[in-house]
Design a protein around this motif. Structure first.
Motif, PDB file in Angstrom:
ATOM      1  N   ILE A   1       0.857  -1.189   0.000  1.00  0.00           N
ATOM      2  CA  ILE A   1       0.000   0.000   0.000  1.00  0.00           C
ATOM      3  C   ILE A   1       0.888   1.232   0.000  1.00  0.00           C
ATOM      4  CG2 ILE A   1      -1.649   1.342   1.382  1.00  0.00           C
ATOM      5  CD1 ILE A   1      -2.826  -1.348   2.322  1.00  0.00           C
ATOM      6  N   ILE A   2       0.595   2.158  -0.912  1.00  0.00           N
ATOM      7  CA  ILE A   2       1.280   3.451  -0.929  1.00  0.00           C
ATOM      8  C   ILE A   2       0.188   4.517  -0.853  1.00  0.00           C
ATOM      9  CG2 ILE A   2       2.768   5.026  -2.234  1.00  0.00           C
ATOM     10  CD1 ILE A   2       4.276   2.623  -3.289  1.00  0.00           C
ATOM     11  N   GLY A   3       0.404   5.502   0.034  1.00  0.00           N
ATOM     12  CA  GLY A   3      -0.711   6.412   0.328  1.00  0.00           C
ATOM     13  C   GLY A   3      -1.748   5.578   1.067  1.00  0.00           C
ATOM     14  N   HIS A   4      -2.900   5.435   0.436  1.00  0.00           N
ATOM     15  CA  HIS A   4      -3.879   4.488   0.994  1.00  0.00           C
ATOM     16  C   HIS A   4      -4.214   3.404  -0.029  1.00  0.00           C
ATOM     17  CE1 HIS A   4      -6.945   6.463  -1.456  1.00  0.00           C
ATOM     18  NE2 HIS A   4      -6.491   7.620  -0.999  1.00  0.00           N
ATOM     19  N   GLU A   5      -3.519   3.470  -1.197  1.00  0.00           N
ATOM     20  CA  GLU A   5      -3.915   2.589  -2.293  1.00  0.00           C
ATOM     21  C   GLU A   5      -3.088   1.332  -2.433  1.00  0.00           C
ATOM     22  OE1 GLU A   5      -6.332   4.786  -5.620  1.00  0.00           O
ATOM     23  OE2 GLU A   5      -4.622   5.950  -4.854  1.00  0.00           O
ATOM     24  N   THR A   6      -3.755   0.237  -2.766  1.00  0.00           N
ATOM     25  CA  THR A   6      -3.044  -0.988  -3.098  1.00  0.00           C
ATOM     26  C   THR A   6      -2.288  -0.746  -4.397  1.00  0.00           C
ATOM     27  OG1 THR A   6      -4.803  -2.304  -2.116  1.00  0.00           O
ATOM     28  CG2 THR A   6      -3.317  -3.450  -3.630  1.00  0.00           C
ATOM     29  N   VAL A   7      -1.010  -1.113  -4.406  1.00  0.00           N
ATOM     30  CA  VAL A   7      -0.258  -1.024  -5.659  1.00  0.00           C
ATOM     31  C   VAL A   7       0.156  -2.433  -6.089  1.00  0.00           C
ATOM     32  CG1 VAL A   7       0.519   1.357  -5.257  1.00  0.00           C
ATOM     33  CG2 VAL A   7       1.929  -0.544  -4.450  1.00  0.00           C
ATOM     34  N   HIS A   8       0.381  -2.600  -7.407  1.00  0.00           N
ATOM     35  CA  HIS A   8       0.752  -3.884  -8.000  1.00  0.00           C
ATOM     36  C   HIS A   8      -0.346  -4.939  -7.845  1.00  0.00           C
ATOM     37  CE1 HIS A   8       4.574  -2.002  -8.428  1.00  0.00           C
ATOM     38  NE2 HIS A   8       4.777  -1.947  -7.123  1.00  0.00           N
ATOM     39  N   VAL A   9      -1.579  -4.523  -8.149  1.00  0.00           N
ATOM     40  CA  VAL A   9      -2.691  -5.477  -8.114  1.00  0.00           C
ATOM     41  C   VAL A   9      -2.368  -6.629  -9.061  1.00  0.00           C
ATOM     42  CG1 VAL A   9      -5.148  -5.777  -8.644  1.00  0.00           C
ATOM     43  CG2 VAL A   9      -4.357  -3.694  -7.497  1.00  0.00           C
ATOM     44  N   GLY A  10      -2.500  -7.855  -8.588  1.00  0.00           N
ATOM     45  CA  GLY A  10      -2.299  -9.025  -9.439  1.00  0.00           C
ATOM     46  C   GLY A  10      -0.854  -9.467  -9.591  1.00  0.00           C
ATOM     47  N   ASP A  11       0.110  -8.719  -9.022  1.00  0.00           N
ATOM     48  CA  ASP A  11       1.526  -9.068  -9.185  1.00  0.00           C
ATOM     49  C   ASP A  11       2.130  -9.351  -7.806  1.00  0.00           C
ATOM     50  OD1 ASP A  11       4.261  -9.172  -9.549  1.00  0.00           O
ATOM     51  OD2 ASP A  11       4.354  -7.418 -10.876  1.00  0.00           O
ATOM     52  N   VAL A  12       2.160 -10.616  -7.454  1.00  0.00           N
ATOM     53  CA  VAL A  12       2.536 -10.958  -6.076  1.00  0.00           C
ATOM     54  C   VAL A  12       3.999 -10.655  -5.775  1.00  0.00           C
ATOM     55  CG1 VAL A  12       3.142 -13.407  -6.390  1.00  0.00           C
ATOM     56  CG2 VAL A  12       2.134 -12.655  -4.236  1.00  0.00           C
ATOM     57  N   ARG A  13       4.862 -10.821  -6.789  1.00  0.00           N
ATOM     58  CA  ARG A  13       6.283 -10.523  -6.538  1.00  0.00           C
ATOM     59  C   ARG A  13       6.473  -9.044  -6.234  1.00  0.00           C
ATOM     60  NH1 ARG A  13       6.167 -14.178 -10.322  1.00  0.00           N
ATOM     61  NH2 ARG A  13       7.361 -16.095 -10.055  1.00  0.00           N
ATOM     62  N   ALA A  14       5.852  -8.199  -7.060  1.00  0.00           N
ATOM     63  CA  ALA A  14       5.985  -6.749  -6.840  1.00  0.00           C
ATOM     64  C   ALA A  14       5.329  -6.356  -5.510  1.00  0.00           C
ATOM     65  CB  ALA A  14       5.365  -5.992  -8.008  1.00  0.00           C
ATOM     66  N   GLN A  15       4.239  -7.002  -5.154  1.00  0.00           N
ATOM     67  CA  GLN A  15       3.617  -6.712  -3.849  1.00  0.00           C
ATOM     68  C   GLN A  15       4.572  -7.071  -2.713  1.00  0.00           C
ATOM     69  OE1 GLN A  15      -0.391  -7.827  -2.916  1.00  0.00           O
ATOM     70  NE2 GLN A  15      -1.249  -6.921  -4.767  1.00  0.00           N
ATOM     71  N   ALA A  16       5.248  -8.213  -2.844  1.00  0.00           N
ATOM     72  CA  ALA A  16       6.183  -8.621  -1.785  1.00  0.00           C
ATOM     73  C   ALA A  16       7.339  -7.629  -1.682  1.00  0.00           C
ATOM     74  CB  ALA A  16       6.690 -10.038  -2.054  1.00  0.00           C
ATOM     75  N   ARG A  17       7.874  -7.209  -2.844  1.00  0.00           N
ATOM     76  CA  ARG A  17       8.987  -6.240  -2.819  1.00  0.00           C
ATOM     77  C   ARG A  17       8.547  -4.910  -2.210  1.00  0.00           C
ATOM     78  NH1 ARG A  17      10.150  -8.357  -8.100  1.00  0.00           N
ATOM     79  NH2 ARG A  17       8.959  -6.631  -9.017  1.00  0.00           N
ATOM     80  N   THR A  18       7.372  -4.434  -2.618  1.00  0.00           N
ATOM     81  CA  THR A  18       6.880  -3.148  -2.095  1.00  0.00           C
ATOM     82  C   THR A  18       6.641  -3.231  -0.589  1.00  0.00           C
ATOM     83  OG1 THR A  18       5.879  -2.673  -4.221  1.00  0.00           O
ATOM     84  CG2 THR A  18       5.025  -1.440  -2.345  1.00  0.00           C
ATOM     85  N   THR A  19       6.153  -4.377  -0.150  1.00  0.00           N
ATOM     86  CA  THR A  19       5.920  -4.570   1.287  1.00  0.00           C
ATOM     87  C   THR A  19       7.232  -4.457   2.053  1.00  0.00           C
ATOM     88  OG1 THR A  19       4.020  -5.970   0.818  1.00  0.00           O
ATOM     89  CG2 THR A  19       5.046  -6.216   2.991  1.00  0.00           C
ATOM     90  N   LEU A  20       8.280  -5.103   1.551  1.00  0.00           N
ATOM     91  CA  LEU A  20       9.573  -5.029   2.250  1.00  0.00           C
ATOM     92  C   LEU A  20      10.167  -3.623   2.169  1.00  0.00           C
ATOM     93  CD1 LEU A  20      11.053  -8.549   1.432  1.00  0.00           C
ATOM     94  CD2 LEU A  20      10.159  -7.736   3.625  1.00  0.00           C
ATOM     95  N   GLU A  21       9.953  -2.927   1.048  1.00  0.00           N
ATOM     96  CA  GLU A  21      10.390  -1.513   0.978  1.00  0.00           C
ATOM     97  C   GLU A  21       9.652  -0.681   2.026  1.00  0.00           C
ATOM     98  OE1 GLU A  21      10.740  -1.442  -3.865  1.00  0.00           O
ATOM     99  OE2 GLU A  21       9.367   0.003  -2.926  1.00  0.00           O
ATOM    100  N   ASN A  22       8.360  -0.946   2.177  1.00  0.00           N
ATOM    101  CA  ASN A  22       7.592  -0.218   3.196  1.00  0.00           C
ATOM    102  C   ASN A  22       8.193  -0.454   4.583  1.00  0.00           C
ATOM    103  OD1 ASN A  22       5.706   1.139   1.661  1.00  0.00           O
ATOM    104  ND2 ASN A  22       4.157  -0.469   1.780  1.00  0.00           N
ATOM    105  N   ILE A  23       8.547  -1.692   4.856  1.00  0.00           N
ATOM    106  CA  ILE A  23       9.108  -2.010   6.177  1.00  0.00           C
ATOM    107  C   ILE A  23      10.462  -1.318   6.357  1.00  0.00           C
ATOM    108  CG2 ILE A  23      10.008  -3.881   7.630  1.00  0.00           C
ATOM    109  CD1 ILE A  23       7.741  -5.664   6.537  1.00  0.00           C
ATOM    110  N   GLU A  24      11.264  -1.326   5.274  1.00  0.00           N
ATOM    111  CA  GLU A  24      12.586  -0.691   5.338  1.00  0.00           C
ATOM    112  C   GLU A  24      12.465   0.810   5.663  1.00  0.00           C
ATOM    113  OE1 GLU A  24      14.706  -1.271   1.654  1.00  0.00           O
ATOM    114  OE2 GLU A  24      16.616  -1.391   2.721  1.00  0.00           O
ATOM    115  N   LEU A  25      11.537   1.482   4.978  1.00  0.00           N
ATOM    116  CA  LEU A  25      11.326   2.912   5.238  1.00  0.00           C
ATOM    117  C   LEU A  25      10.814   3.151   6.656  1.00  0.00           C
ATOM    118  CD1 LEU A  25       9.514   4.191   2.037  1.00  0.00           C
ATOM    119  CD2 LEU A  25      11.582   5.156   3.060  1.00  0.00           C
ATOM    120  N   LEU A  26       9.940   2.259   7.076  1.00  0.00           N
ATOM    121  CA  LEU A  26       9.261   2.403   8.377  1.00  0.00           C
ATOM    122  C   LEU A  26      10.234   2.341   9.540  1.00  0.00           C
ATOM    123  CD1 LEU A  26       6.524   2.269  10.003  1.00  0.00           C
ATOM    124  CD2 LEU A  26       6.654  -0.223   9.734  1.00  0.00           C
TER     125      LEU A  26
END
Ligand SMILES: O=C(O)c1cccc(O)c1
Ligand SMILES: CC(=O)C(=O)O
Length: 332
Positions: free
Chosen positions: A236-261
């Motif tokens: 999720i970026i902002g409030h929106e789900t990003v990379h709908v349908g792309d599980v690899r990109a969702q996993a990468r974005t999730t870990l980027e979110n954690i890294e920033l957090l």
């Protein structure tokens, strides 16, 4: 008269395959089983939930290194050491959950106030059929959010909730586990590229979710490292789900979110003088919606997480239908 200052006990935890979980004295545990187990009612402060059959099973145990006192209030079981209390409870399957969730959260806060552990550190909510609908046609996750929000509004706590996980599991009803502290001051942390969940727009439901993206617990003594408890985090970026349908990109974005957090620049915004990278993650629980996506998510995580991080891959539903993966964990 001399008084000695007792060190604050350290909250520690570990995760093992569920068959290997030892029986050391514990505050409590969370067990994820891949099949219904008729023998496993919930023992006191040991919450058991059923996840999908294609991931792993595991038990996460929480210990405090000192004796615990156990009790029960309004059906909520607790185990407390001097500094921390671990509570578990359940709402039975029903047509709707808002009212029962409202009462449950009221009871939890009454219990924590009476016991003297007013500072929530970590919350887990495991919801049966999370994307199904109530008898009134509301999505069960959204109905849960309504009840939680009503209780927190009444308590003046809409913005004060700590790191939280909400995940869909098999069976009906809702299983809860929470950790609260007596004196340490947890710091709730938001993610700079996500809007706080309590400000999500109404299209995600009549009441916003109430949780922080992470909770930082300072070290028990001078010089040590604190711990960052990371909420269930998704693509999720902002409030929106990003990379709908792309599980690899969702996993990468999730870990980027954690890294920033949990990184130093974000924690500095809260006056926290340390930071964490993905290399500091000690443990993650990775929830994957579809069995066939587990290998791809495992591949992304093993590339980006250090070998020292204990990762378990659980097959479970995530709160939004378009989210395919969610990751929670802790860094220290
Ligand atoms: O507290 C929540 O509503 C929540 C929402 C999304 C993910 C998650 O782990 C928790
Ligand atoms: C994970 C999720 O749904 C959220 O951050 O809102």
């Amino acid at each position: 008269m001399t008084s000695s200052v007792q060190p604050i006990p350290v909250l520690s935890s570990r995760i093992l395959p569920s068959s290997a979980a030892g029986d050391a004295p514990r505050l409590g545990s969370l067990t994820y089983l891949t099949a219904p187990d008729p023998r496993s009612g919930d023992a006191p402060t040991e919450l058991t939930v059923e996840v999908g059959p294609h991931g792993e099973s595991a038990t996460e145990t929480w210990t405090a290194g000192e004796p615990v006192l156990r009790g029960e209030y309004a059906g909520i079981r607790y185990a407390a050491c001097r500094e921390f209390v671990f509570c578990t409870g359940r709402i039975e399957e029903g047509g709707a959950y808002a009212d029962a969730t409202h009462r449950f959260y009221e009871d939890v806060f009454t219990l924590l106030a009476r016991l003297g552990y007013p500072r929530l550190v970590r919350v887990w909510n495991y919801i049966g059929d999370i994307n199904g609908v109530t008898s009134q046609g509301q999505e069960i996750y959204r109905d849960f959010c309504v009840g939680r929000s009503h209780a927190l509004e009444q308590l003046g706590m809409l913005h004060g909730m700590p790191a939280t996980t909400v995940i869909g599991v098999r069976g009906g009803g809702i299983g809860f586990a929470m950790i609260a502290a007596r004196t340490v001051e947890p710091v709730n942390v938001e993610n700079p590229r996500q809007i706080p969940a309590y400000r999500y727009p109404p299209r995600y439901g009549p009441r916003s979710p109430n949780f922080s993206r992470a909770t930082y617990v300072p070290p028990p003594g001078a010089g040590g490292r604190g711990t960052a408890y990371v909420s269930g985090t998704a693509s999720i970026i902002g409030h929106e789900t990003v990379h709908v349908g792309d599980v690899r990109a969702q996993a990468r974005t999730t870990l980027e979110n954690i890294e920033l957090l949990i990184g130093a620049p974000n924690l500095a915004r809260y006056g926290i003088g340390e930071g964490f990278g993905l290399e500091d993650l000690r443990r993650v629980k990775v929830y994957v919606r579809h069995a066939e996506d587990i290998p791809a998510v495992q591949a992304v995580c093993s590339r980006l997480l250090p070998p020292s991080c204990a990762a378990v891959y659980l097959q479970a539903d995530v709160c939004r239908r378009d989210l395919l993966v969610e990751i929670e964990g802790l860094a220290a």
